[in-house]
Design an enzyme around this catalytic site. Structure first.
Site: not given
Ligand code: CAA
Ligand code: FAD
Length: 385
Positions: A247-248, A367-369
């Site tokens: 996803g990242r 987001y996504e870390g």
């Protein structure tokens, strides 16, 4: 010539899909993007059209309703869509790299037939539900529970910040089943909208990506059949981490798109706006800003494509994906801010698009870390090898 030579050439197919995304962004996303941002309006019609183009299940095999393309094609589409409308591209990103990818790689045959097919074809969209009020960066601290009741689970708890929170039909929900086992006791469950006890909270009023719908989700004794668990008992946290690693790369491509969209607008503007008897691009201060922006965008693009290539070639991509996201999101923030500066007062108003790109850029560092979490992933990786 060695088969392993370095090759920066894109295939005809990859170039065609990039072109299709660019055309789509210009003709279908650009009109109305300012209004959708202002009204926080979900791009319903545009999502339907993206589904027709196969953008919602780009990497999913055609057997399950997808387009069967590689990650390099996917990141190029993400870049093109994000140049114009990052709210639309996050819908694409979540559906592709979190929901469809997660189901295709770890779901059962039945789950793929029932859920992946309509998701990858874009008939419906999905959401990925990890974050909670007390478990954001600290994602193992899941408070949502999934009690094992034999042939089903009973889910209770709250998720927050969920993208596609209201528009989705299928939700991949991470929940704790065996608290004594900590992260090894966590499960990932497929929950359908409309299951009794599943409520959708109010929509968040956001700084950026305002066209995407972000909601909290509330689970009150939701009965979820066991066949809706993804993977073995206790696989849920690994599922989330493995899925997020890919996803990242999608979010890194989104950041790259925001940066290149802002840069292109600033470059064009600098060639027509005059001050002190000349176009502002003839002032070295402006030309040097453009030089920095171009260089940083190109560096970000290399990191994004390398991470995508790693994924396509079966290499580990935890490190390359985290580096791509960390760097591209910084470049998005810096470039969009400088693009506003180059536009002067016009940069501060909506018609010129760059203020929206600047607001949209910020989320890519969260987001996504968050960027701090990417540095944890990167530093652990380089210190352990
Ligand atoms: N692949 C496979 N397994 C992984 C992994 C990976 N990339 N990363 C971690 N794991 C495993 C570890 O191996 C460990 O399992 P074992 O004990 O069996 O070895 C387990 O996960 C726990 O790992 P850590 O001990 O490293 O856990 P930690 O508490 O130190 O946290 C973290 C690690 C990287 C900080 C993690 O909590 C994290 O990624 N946090 C950020 C959460 C996040 O990204 N949320 C995004 C939500 S989705 C979203 O935001 C979508 C959107 O906006 C559009
Ligand atoms: P916190 O974890 O509270 O972090 C606060 C600050 O502390 C941050 O700067 C963080 O980097 C820093 N910090 C925390 N821990 C450390 C540490 N160990 N070392 C150094 N710094 C640290 N989540 C989903 O599950 N699904 C979604 O679809 C989704 N979509 C989102 C959409 C939007 C618009 C937003 C805003 C968020 C979304 N999220 C989603 C949630 C997102 O992933 C989290 O907001 C993010 O992971 C950070 O968690 P937090 O907000 O709890 O911040």
């Amino acid at each position: 010539i060695s088969q392993n030579r370095m090759d920066f050439k894109l295939s005809e197919e990859q170039l065609l899909i990039k072109e299709a995304a660019r055309d789509f962004a210009k003709t279908e996303l650009l009109p109305g993007v300012i209004e959708r941002d202002e009204k926080q309006e979900f791009p319903t019609e545009q999502v339907k059209k993206m589904a027709e183009l196969g953008f919602l299940g780009m990497m999913t095999s055609p057997e399950y309703g997808g387009s069967g393309m590689d990650t390099v094609s996917y990141v190029m589409v993400m870049e093109e869509l994000s140049k114009v409308d990052a709210s639309a591209s996050v819908i694409v990103s979540v559906n592709n790299s979190l929901v469809c990818w997660g189901l295709e790689n770890f779901g059962t045959e039945e789950q793929k037939k029932k859920y992946l097919k309509p998701l990858a074809s874009g008939e419906i969209t999905g959401a990925f539900c990890l974050s909670e009020p007390e478990a954001g960066s600290d994602a193992t601290s899941q408070k949502t529970t999934a009690l094992d009741k034999g042939d089903h689970y009973i889910v209770n708890g709250t998720k927050n910040w969920i993208t596609n929170g209201n528009s989705a039909a299928v939700y991949l929900v991470i929940a704790q089943t065996h608290p004594e086992k900590k992260h090894k006791g966590i499960n990932a469950l497929i929950i359908e909208k409309g299951m009794p006890g599943f409520e959708i909270g109010p929509k968040e009023n956001k700084l950026g990506i305002r066209g995407s719908d972000t909601h909290s989700l509330i689970f009150n004794d939701v009965k979820v059949p066991k066949e809706n668990r993804i993977g073995e008992d206790g696989f849920g946290f690994k599922f989330a981490m493995k899925t997020l690693a890919g996803g990242r790369i999608g979010i890194a491509a989104q950041a790259l798109g925001i940066a290149s969209g802002a840069y292109e607008l600033a470059k064009e503007y600098s060639k027509v706006r005059k001050s002190f008897g000349t176009e502002i691009c003839n002032h070295q201060a402006i030309a040097f800003k453009l030089a920095d922006m171009h260089t940083q965008i190109e560096a970000a693009r290399h990191l994004v494509l390398k991470a995508a290539w790693d994924k396509d070639n079966g290499n580990d991509y935890d490190l390359s994906g985290a580096m791509a996201k960390l760097y591209a999101s910084q470049v998005a923030m810096d470039t969009a801010t400088e693009a506003v500066q180059i536009h002067g007062g016009n940069g501060f108003v909506k018609e010129y698009h760059v203020e929206r790109l600047m607001r949209d850029a910020k989320i890519t560092q969260i987001y996504e870390g968050t960027s701090e979490i990417q540095k944890i992933v990167i530093s652990r990786s380089i210190l352990n090898n």
